[in-house]
Design a protein around this motif. Structure first.
Motif, short mmCIF file in Angstrom:
data_model
loop_
_atom_site.label_atom_id
_atom_site.label_comp_id
_atom_site.label_asym_id
_atom_site.label_seq_id
_atom_site.Cartn_x
_atom_site.Cartn_y
_atom_site.Cartn_z
N ASP A 50 -7.61 -35.01 -14.97
CA ASP A 50 -7.63 -34.70 -16.40
C ASP A 50 -7.21 -33.25 -16.63
O ASP A 50 -6.68 -32.92 -17.69
CB ASP A 50 -9.03 -34.91 -16.96
CG ASP A 50 -9.48 -36.34 -16.80
OD1 ASP A 50 -8.99 -37.19 -17.55
OD2 ASP A 50 -10.30 -36.61 -15.89
N MET A 51 -7.52 -32.40 -15.65
CA MET A 51 -7.21 -30.96 -15.74
C MET A 51 -6.70 -30.50 -14.38
O MET A 51 -7.17 -30.99 -13.34
CB MET A 51 -8.49 -30.16 -16.07
CG MET A 51 -9.06 -30.43 -17.44
SD MET A 51 -10.79 -29.90 -17.56
CE MET A 51 -11.63 -31.44 -17.23
N VAL A 52 -5.76 -29.56 -14.41
CA VAL A 52 -5.25 -28.99 -13.16
C VAL A 52 -5.32 -27.47 -13.28
O VAL A 52 -5.02 -26.92 -14.35
CB VAL A 52 -3.81 -29.45 -12.85
CG1 VAL A 52 -3.80 -30.91 -12.40
CG2 VAL A 52 -2.89 -29.26 -14.04
N GLY A 53 -5.73 -26.79 -12.19
CA GLY A 53 -5.95 -25.35 -12.27
C GLY A 53 -5.06 -24.56 -11.33
O GLY A 53 -4.75 -25.01 -10.22
N PHE A 54 -4.65 -23.36 -11.81
CA PHE A 54 -3.77 -22.47 -11.06
C PHE A 54 -4.40 -21.08 -11.05
O PHE A 54 -4.74 -20.55 -12.10
CB PHE A 54 -2.39 -22.42 -11.73
CG PHE A 54 -1.82 -23.80 -11.97
CD1 PHE A 54 -1.25 -24.52 -10.94
CD2 PHE A 54 -1.91 -24.40 -13.23
CE1 PHE A 54 -0.75 -25.81 -11.15
CE2 PHE A 54 -1.42 -25.68 -13.46
CZ PHE A 54 -0.84 -26.39 -12.40
N VAL A 55 -4.56 -20.52 -9.85
CA VAL A 55 -5.25 -19.23 -9.68
C VAL A 55 -4.23 -18.09 -9.72
O VAL A 55 -3.27 -18.08 -8.93
CB VAL A 55 -6.01 -19.20 -8.34
CG1 VAL A 55 -6.67 -17.84 -8.14
CG2 VAL A 55 -7.05 -20.33 -8.26
#
Ligand SMILES: O=C(O)c1ccccc1NCC(=O)[C@H](O)[C@H](O)COP(=O)(O)O
Length: 210
Positions: free
Chosen positions: A24-29
Motif C-alpha cells: 500500500d505504501m513504499v518508502g525511500f530513505v
C-alpha cells in the motif's frame, strides 16, 4: 485490512516486486545522518518515486535538520508523504504546517506520544541512539496494542518485523498498518522478492481472520 508499507527500497526491480506483492505504501530513505545501505541521494529517490503507480503511497523517509528542510526535501523528491525520524511533537507541528504532503511521525515505541496530534500517521518503531529506524529490532507489541487503542491517529507498527513474525504482530497489536525494511532483505539495501510477497500475504491474511 492491515496496510503494508515496504520501506528502504533502493532499486527499480525491488519497487516493482513490492508493488506486485501488494504494498500500500513504499518508502525511500534520503537525507539521514547515519551510515545505512538503504540511503539514496534525492535524485535517485525522485526517480523511483516517479515510478510508483497510482494507488500506492510513496513515502520519503528522512531525518532533516529542521521542519523547513523536511518540507523542501519532500517537494524535491515528489513523494506523497514524508516520514520523519527524531522530531519532537513541536517539530512535527511545524512540518505539518509547512507542507501539504502527509506527515508520518516515526517515534520510539517507549516515547510519550500524546503530543503528536498533527501527524497523519504514527510509525511506532524501535529506534537507535540517533532516533533512526531500520534497526531490525522488535518492541513490546502488547504496549503497541495500548497505543493503537489510545490514539485516534493511524499507527503503523514497525521494528524487526519479518514474514515469520508479522501475523503474530498484527494479531497482538491490531495496527492500522505494518512497516518493514531489514526483515525482507537478502543483503543491505537489496530486497528479497519472495520475502516481500510472503510479508504482505501474512500481514493481510491475519487481519482478515482477526
Ligand atoms: O532504513 C534505514 O536505514 C533508516 C535510517 C534512518 C531512518 C530510518 C530508516 N528506516 C526506516 C524504515 O525502514 C522503517 O520505517 C522502519 O524503521 C522499520 O525498519 P526495520 O526494523 O528494519 O523493519
Amino acid at each position: 485490512m492491515t496496510r503494508a508499507k515496504l520501506c528502504g527500497l533502493t532499486r527499480g526491480d525491488d519497487l516493482h516486486a513490492a508493488v506486485d506483492a501488494g504494498a500500500d505504501m513504499v518508502g525511500f530513505v534520503t537525507g539521514v545522518p547515519i551510515e545505512t545501505p538503504r540511503e539514496l541521494d534525492p535524485e535517485a529517490a525522485a526517480d523511483l518515486v516517479d515510478r510508483v503507480p497510482d494507488g500506492v503511497t510513496s513515502v520519503l523517509v528522512t531525518m532533516p535538520d529542521s521542519p523547513a528542510a523536511g518540507a523542501d526535501l519532500v517537494d524535491r523528491v515528489g513523494a506523497d508523504a514524508i516520514q520523519v525520524h527524531g522530531f519532537s511533537a513541536e517539530e512535527i507541528d511545524e512540518l505539518a504546517a509547512a507542507t501539504d504532503r502527509s506527515v508520518f511521525a516515526a517515534v520510539d515505541a517507549a516515547d510519550d506520544l500524546s503530543g503528536y496530534t498533527a501527524a497523519d500517521a504514527i510509525v511506532l518503531d524501535s529506534t537507535d541512539e540517533h532516533g533512526a529506524g531500520g534497526t531490525g529490532e522488535t518492541h513490546d507489541w502488547e504496549r503497541a496494542r495500548e497505543v493503537v487503542a489510545d490514539l485516534d491517529t493511524p499507527v503503523l507498527l514497525a521494528g524487526g518485523l519479518t514474514p515469520e513474525n508479522v501475523a503474530s504482530a498484527v494479531r497482538t497489536a491490531e495496527p492500522f498498518g505494518v512497516d518493514v525494511s531489514s526483515g525482507v532483505e537478502e543483503a543491505g539495501g537489496k530486497k528479497d522478492h519472495d520475502a516481500l510477497r510472503r510479508f504482505v500475504e501474512r500481514a493481510t491474511v491475519e487481519s482478515v481472520r482477526a
